[in-house]
Design a protein around this motif. Sequence first.
Motif, PDB file in Angstrom:
ATOM      1  N   LEU A 112      -1.858  -4.289   6.012  1.00  0.00           N
ATOM      2  CA  LEU A 112      -1.565  -5.176   4.880  1.00  0.00           C
ATOM      3  C   LEU A 112      -0.751  -4.458   3.804  1.00  0.00           C
ATOM      4  O   LEU A 112       0.093  -5.069   3.144  1.00  0.00           O
ATOM      5  N   ALA A 134      -1.375  -6.933  -1.077  1.00  0.00           N
ATOM      6  CA  ALA A 134      -2.397  -6.402  -0.177  1.00  0.00           C
ATOM      7  C   ALA A 134      -3.777  -6.535  -0.804  1.00  0.00           C
ATOM      8  O   ALA A 134      -4.755  -6.890  -0.131  1.00  0.00           O
ATOM      9  N   THR A 176      -4.889 -10.380  -0.928  1.00  0.00           N
ATOM     10  CA  THR A 176      -5.230 -10.851   0.418  1.00  0.00           C
ATOM     11  C   THR A 176      -6.581 -10.290   0.855  1.00  0.00           C
ATOM     12  O   THR A 176      -7.409 -11.007   1.436  1.00  0.00           O
ATOM     13  N   THR A 177      -6.830  -9.023   0.553  1.00  0.00           N
ATOM     14  CA  THR A 177      -8.106  -8.394   0.906  1.00  0.00           C
ATOM     15  C   THR A 177      -9.263  -9.038   0.158  1.00  0.00           C
ATOM     16  O   THR A 177     -10.324  -9.301   0.738  1.00  0.00           O
ATOM     17  N   VAL A 197       0.735  -8.855  11.560  1.00  0.00           N
ATOM     18  CA  VAL A 197       0.391  -9.087  10.157  1.00  0.00           C
ATOM     19  C   VAL A 197       1.575  -8.728   9.253  1.00  0.00           C
ATOM     20  O   VAL A 197       1.746  -9.317   8.185  1.00  0.00           O
ATOM     21  N   LEU A 227       2.547 -11.861   6.336  1.00  0.00           N
ATOM     22  CA  LEU A 227       2.387 -11.944   4.880  1.00  0.00           C
ATOM     23  C   LEU A 227       3.662 -12.395   4.178  1.00  0.00           C
ATOM     24  O   LEU A 227       3.615 -13.340   3.356  1.00  0.00           O
TER      25      LEU A 227
END
Length: 278
Positions: free
Chosen positions: A53, A103, A106-107, A194, A198
């Motif tokens: 990510l 990142a 999204t996490t 991935v 994104l």
Amino acid sequence: MQPPYQPPIPYGLTPAPSASNIVMIIFGVLALGLIVEAVRDWRRRGQPLMLVLVVAAVVTNLDEGIADHLGFVWYSDIDQDVWYRSFVPMPLWMVPAYIVFFAGLTTVVMRSIDARVTRKSFVLTAVVCWAVNLAIEVPLMSTGVYTYYGDNQPFSVNGFPLYWLVLNATGPLIAAAVLCRFRAFFTGARLLLVIPLLPMCYAASLGAIGFPIFNLLHSAAPQWAVEVGALITILLGLSVWWFVMELAARDGRFNAYYAPAGSQAQAVEVEPRTHAAA
């Protein structure tokens, strides 16, 4: 026929002394902390999803020039290190900034979905994400490292148009929902998918919910129409957040349709058809 609205680009925008260096240090420290957490997460879970990510977030920065051209955003190239140019000069500090925001966000959303939070908790997560975005952008506006220009920018707080809160956050939200739903697929070499996922989610959300405000910003429409366009964009973004919440929250209306592939979650029961006796 009226020409499209094109405000003068602020080529002479000059940051405050050492502003870009300070911004770079702040985002660099935050990005380093997130990378350390990504390594720890790899050891816990056995796959480097967070590290991938991080790479995907840097690639997502390539969408930024298009978004800035559409939304009238300009980054100063005076007293700032620029790592590439497209529609706008892209300062080097955007690399750690994208790691932190894209990142990191999204996490955060993925962990909320994994924890099977309630709708109330999901709303709180969304509010925190928007508050963090606001807390980052509003102080940055006073440093002169970048600006939202044009006389028709709607819903501005200290020069920051509030419709960007949903534009910025919806791409990571969609990516998090996809990654959680199809986590069984994103394993091994497929985890590298991935990296394009994104930026594709961010670009798709920019077009899907940003088209009302972007079209009106570039038109000769009156200011009230631009304000309405911004409101429609905000409502479209909120509708995406609502839908993902209803899919992913433990008490969501559509949660039964969202069980991750390969899980033991109960499938939706469909009442069998009955046939009349001959």
